[in-house]
Design a protein around this motif. Structure first.
Motif, PDB file in Angstrom:
ATOM      1  N   THR A  34       1.064  -1.100   0.114  1.00  0.00           N
ATOM      2  CA  THR A  34      -0.126   0.102   0.096  1.00  0.00           C
ATOM      3  C   THR A  34       0.778   1.312  -0.153  1.00  0.00           C
ATOM      4  O   THR A  34       0.600   2.261  -0.767  1.00  0.00           O
ATOM      5  CB  THR A  34      -0.908  -0.048   1.274  1.00  0.00           C
ATOM      6  OG1 THR A  34      -1.830  -1.309   1.157  1.00  0.00           O
ATOM      7  CG2 THR A  34      -1.833   1.151   1.353  1.00  0.00           C
ATOM      8  N   TYR A  61     -10.435  -4.103   2.339  1.00  0.00           N
ATOM      9  CA  TYR A  61     -11.131  -2.961   2.215  1.00  0.00           C
ATOM     10  C   TYR A  61     -10.045  -1.843   2.877  1.00  0.00           C
ATOM     11  O   TYR A  61     -10.122  -0.603   2.478  1.00  0.00           O
ATOM     12  CB  TYR A  61     -12.505  -2.748   2.505  1.00  0.00           C
ATOM     13  CG  TYR A  61     -12.561  -2.903   4.179  1.00  0.00           C
ATOM     14  CD1 TYR A  61     -12.539  -1.540   4.928  1.00  0.00           C
ATOM     15  CD2 TYR A  61     -12.802  -3.956   4.773  1.00  0.00           C
ATOM     16  CE1 TYR A  61     -12.492  -1.569   6.191  1.00  0.00           C
ATOM     17  CE2 TYR A  61     -12.921  -3.990   6.148  1.00  0.00           C
ATOM     18  CZ  TYR A  61     -12.760  -2.856   6.932  1.00  0.00           C
ATOM     19  OH  TYR A  61     -12.915  -2.738   8.307  1.00  0.00           O
ATOM     20  N   THR A  64      -7.382  -0.556   0.321  1.00  0.00           N
ATOM     21  CA  THR A  64      -7.823   0.563  -0.585  1.00  0.00           C
ATOM     22  C   THR A  64      -8.393   1.917  -0.022  1.00  0.00           C
ATOM     23  O   THR A  64      -8.396   2.824  -0.806  1.00  0.00           O
ATOM     24  CB  THR A  64      -8.998  -0.083  -1.473  1.00  0.00           C
ATOM     25  OG1 THR A  64     -10.085  -0.554  -0.386  1.00  0.00           O
ATOM     26  CG2 THR A  64      -8.587  -1.314  -2.195  1.00  0.00           C
ATOM     27  N   ALA A  74      -7.659   3.233  -5.989  1.00  0.00           N
ATOM     28  CA  ALA A  74      -7.044   1.746  -5.842  1.00  0.00           C
ATOM     29  C   ALA A  74      -8.133   0.786  -6.512  1.00  0.00           C
ATOM     30  O   ALA A  74      -9.305   0.726  -5.974  1.00  0.00           O
ATOM     31  CB  ALA A  74      -6.606   1.201  -4.575  1.00  0.00           C
ATOM     32  N   LEU A  76      -8.271  -3.409  -5.833  1.00  0.00           N
ATOM     33  CA  LEU A  76      -7.657  -4.624  -5.128  1.00  0.00           C
ATOM     34  C   LEU A  76      -8.494  -5.886  -5.254  1.00  0.00           C
ATOM     35  O   LEU A  76      -9.810  -5.749  -4.917  1.00  0.00           O
ATOM     36  CB  LEU A  76      -7.232  -4.176  -3.626  1.00  0.00           C
ATOM     37  CG  LEU A  76      -6.745  -5.367  -2.746  1.00  0.00           C
ATOM     38  CD1 LEU A  76      -5.325  -5.570  -3.308  1.00  0.00           C
ATOM     39  CD2 LEU A  76      -6.585  -4.812  -1.235  1.00  0.00           C
TER      40      LEU A  76
END
Length: 78
Positions: A34, A61, A64, A74, A76
């Motif tokens: 991340t 979550y 993101t 983002a 994912l």
């Protein structure tokens, strides 16, 4: 899963990276990915990454959400 590993960038090409987590803790590796996503997206405008050799992470979550809070977009998948 290994409690302590050293993640390795097996591909590091600016906007594309593959991180080998060597079976490390998924949440720790996801935070590394991340941080890299945010840093590289700001530098290059886009960043595509792939993780390998990591256990499944939960609560995806959250990662993101962190990217969105940094002003990036983002997507994912697992």
């Amino acid at each position: 899963m290994q409690p302590v590993t050293t993640p390795e960038f097996v591909v590091d090409a600016g906007t594309i990276a593959v991180i080998d987590g060597h079976d490390g803790v998924g949440q720790v590796l996801a935070m590394l990915a991340t941080h890299e996503a945010i840093t590289r997206a700001r530098a290059h405008g886009i960043w595509r990454r792939s993780r390998c050799a990591t256990p499944i992470t939960s609560y995806l979550y959250d990662y993101t959400r962190r990217v969105a809070a940094a002003g990036c977009v983002a997507m994912l998948t697992k």
